[in-house]
Design a protein around this motif. Structure first.
Motif, PDB file in Angstrom:
ATOM      1  N   VAL A 158       0.733  -1.083   0.048  1.00  0.00           N
ATOM      2  CA  VAL A 158      -0.077   0.166  -0.085  1.00  0.00           C
ATOM      3  C   VAL A 158       0.732   1.332   0.171  1.00  0.00           C
ATOM      4  CG1 VAL A 158      -2.095   1.231   1.167  1.00  0.00           C
ATOM      5  CG2 VAL A 158      -2.061  -1.289   1.437  1.00  0.00           C
ATOM      6  N   ASP A 159       0.918   1.894  -1.090  1.00  0.00           N
ATOM      7  CA  ASP A 159       1.199   3.378  -1.170  1.00  0.00           C
ATOM      8  C   ASP A 159       2.701   3.579  -0.935  1.00  0.00           C
ATOM      9  OD1 ASP A 159       0.480   5.820  -2.417  1.00  0.00           O
ATOM     10  OD2 ASP A 159       1.078   6.773  -0.707  1.00  0.00           O
ATOM     11  N   ALA A 160       3.653   2.386  -1.169  1.00  0.00           N
ATOM     12  CA  ALA A 160       5.227   2.624  -0.975  1.00  0.00           C
ATOM     13  C   ALA A 160       5.857   1.756  -2.149  1.00  0.00           C
ATOM     14  CB  ALA A 160       5.553   2.477   0.309  1.00  0.00           C
ATOM     15  N   SER A 257      -1.801  10.500  -6.144  1.00  0.00           N
ATOM     16  CA  SER A 257      -1.264  11.574  -5.988  1.00  0.00           C
ATOM     17  C   SER A 257       0.238  11.302  -5.531  1.00  0.00           C
ATOM     18  CB  SER A 257      -1.515  12.552  -4.645  1.00  0.00           C
ATOM     19  OG  SER A 257      -1.724  11.876  -3.530  1.00  0.00           O
ATOM     20  N   SER A 258       0.551   9.935  -5.592  1.00  0.00           N
ATOM     21  CA  SER A 258       1.889   9.384  -5.145  1.00  0.00           C
ATOM     22  C   SER A 258       3.077  10.064  -5.800  1.00  0.00           C
ATOM     23  CB  SER A 258       1.952   8.092  -4.733  1.00  0.00           C
ATOM     24  OG  SER A 258       3.109   7.397  -4.340  1.00  0.00           O
ATOM     25  N   ASP A 259       4.015  10.456  -5.344  1.00  0.00           N
ATOM     26  CA  ASP A 259       5.471  10.533  -6.068  1.00  0.00           C
ATOM     27  C   ASP A 259       6.226   9.387  -6.391  1.00  0.00           C
ATOM     28  OD1 ASP A 259       6.139  10.515  -3.295  1.00  0.00           O
ATOM     29  OD2 ASP A 259       7.843  11.520  -3.583  1.00  0.00           O
ATOM     30  N   GLU A 260       5.598   8.173  -5.717  1.00  0.00           N
ATOM     31  CA  GLU A 260       6.234   6.909  -6.075  1.00  0.00           C
ATOM     32  C   GLU A 260       5.301   6.262  -7.041  1.00  0.00           C
ATOM     33  OE1 GLU A 260       9.406   5.696  -2.654  1.00  0.00           O
ATOM     34  OE2 GLU A 260       7.158   5.253  -2.376  1.00  0.00           O
ATOM     35  N   LEU A 261       4.306   6.845  -7.536  1.00  0.00           N
ATOM     36  CA  LEU A 261       3.447   6.170  -8.514  1.00  0.00           C
ATOM     37  C   LEU A 261       4.048   5.359  -9.455  1.00  0.00           C
ATOM     38  CD1 LEU A 261       0.655   5.407  -8.812  1.00  0.00           C
ATOM     39  CD2 LEU A 261       0.120   7.403 -10.224  1.00  0.00           C
ATOM     40  N   ALA A 262       4.878   6.046 -10.141  1.00  0.00           N
ATOM     41  CA  ALA A 262       5.878   5.447 -11.224  1.00  0.00           C
ATOM     42  C   ALA A 262       6.473   4.125 -10.982  1.00  0.00           C
ATOM     43  CB  ALA A 262       6.787   6.262 -12.023  1.00  0.00           C
ATOM     44  N   ALA A 263       7.143   4.139  -9.887  1.00  0.00           N
ATOM     45  CA  ALA A 263       7.919   2.979  -9.072  1.00  0.00           C
ATOM     46  C   ALA A 263       6.807   1.905  -8.841  1.00  0.00           C
ATOM     47  CB  ALA A 263       8.574   3.239  -7.997  1.00  0.00           C
ATOM     48  N   GLN A 264       5.763   2.190  -8.402  1.00  0.00           N
ATOM     49  CA  GLN A 264       4.484   1.316  -8.036  1.00  0.00           C
ATOM     50  C   GLN A 264       4.222   0.696  -9.054  1.00  0.00           C
ATOM     51  OE1 GLN A 264       2.141   2.457  -4.296  1.00  0.00           O
ATOM     52  NE2 GLN A 264       3.141   4.340  -5.013  1.00  0.00           N
TER      53      GLN A 264
END
Length: 307
Positions: A158-160, A257-264
């Motif tokens: 979840v979101d990381a 809005s996650s700034d790690e969306l691309a990595a996820q």
């Protein structure tokens, strides 16, 4: 944890830009959610790990919720209520957090992975869906890296993004610099820092009493331990290789809005058959901001495990 352009940045990267957006329950001991019994199990080094368990029996997979940095099991209250009717559900407090025993060492995802294994062993749990948020994502990755998936029916991140370890410094040196700057702020002004964090990681502001309670829970972790946790979380071990061992159905839930969306998204592509769910209008605490969309995604994922 950052706060300027993306609420998400705050918790894992409390860290990356964080601004100082400027309960009593724990004082009297933790109170288990309705239908849940509180207990503790000894970790390999003797540290007592607190958990709540509804004790339900049945054929459905067991859900085990792992919270993020500075949090305890109550951050999952909406999920404990939503899934307790159909599943055996447990939620734990990581060592040195919440009602778990403070530990002078071992405050790393790798040791917390062994704490998860101690809980699963003590409670005789198999066919487990392991659900980790934020720092808990690192704990889940470390668990799979060390113990494999013999006990696991499904995995939920979840979101990381799973940490790349020290390689993250070279990949984004400015982020590493901001991290160190914010650790100094946290060390000097922990209460103000944590209050700012609580204001930044949720898109829907918490009520003042809820903020106060969350801050008091987070303050149970000594600041020096909290810093060590975050360093180990973000820049310790490279856990990205653990994704190759994700051979069970996997759900990745990310805030839009996650700034790690691309990595996820990249992680979802690395795990065969993984499902990615992106939730709008949510901060880093996506399951708190948007419990119904989150619960729906989790419920649909659990249905696939029955087939």
């Amino acid at each position: 944890m950052k706060t300027n352009s993306s609420p998400r940045r705050c918790v894992r990267t409390l860290i990356l830009t964080g601004s100082l957006l400027l309960f009593g329950a724990l004082a009297n001991g933790p109170v288990a959610a309705a239908g849940y019994v509180a207990g503790s199990v000894p970790a390999a080094d003797g540290t007592r790990i607190h958990y709540v368990d509804n004790g339900r029996t049945g054929a459905a997979p067991v859900l085990v919720f792992v919270p993020g940095w500075g949090m305890d099991h109550t951050i999952w209250d909406a999920q404990l209520a939503a899934f307790g009717e159909g599943h055996r559900v447990l939620a734990m407090d990581p060592r040195s957090q919440g009602a778990s025993q403070l530990s002078g060492g071992g405050n790393t995802p790798e040791v917390r992975a062994s704490d998860i294994e101690a809980l699963l062993t003590a409670r005789k749990l198999d066919r487990v869906v392991l659900i980790g948020w934020s720092q808990g994502v690192q704990d889940v990755a470390a668990y799979v890296q060390r113990y494999g998936t013999g006990r696991i029916a499904g995995l939920v991140l979840v979101d990381a993004a799973v940490s790349r370890g020290a390689g993250g410094v070279a990949a984004d040196p400015q982020a590493a610099q901001r991290f160190l700057e914010m650790m100094a702020v946290y060390a000097a002004h922990p209460r103000e820092y944590l209050r700012g964090m609580m204001g930044a990681i949720f898109a829907r502001p918490l009520a003042p009493a809820q903020v106060d309670r969350r801050v008091e829970i987070a303050l149970r972790t000594p600041v020096s331990t909290g810093v060590a946790m975050l360093v180990a979380d973000m820049y310790g071990v490279d856990r990205s290789g653990a994704l190759k061992k994700f051979d069970r159905p996997t759900l990745i839930v990310a805030a839009a809005s996650s700034d790690e969306l691309a990595a996820q998204k990249a992680a979802a592509q690395q795990v065969p058959g993984a499902r990615l769910e992106v939730v709008a209008d949510a901060g880093h605490g996506v399951f708190v901001d948007q419990p119904e969309p989150f619960n729906t995604a989790l419920r649909e994922f659990l249905e696939t495990l029955r087939r």
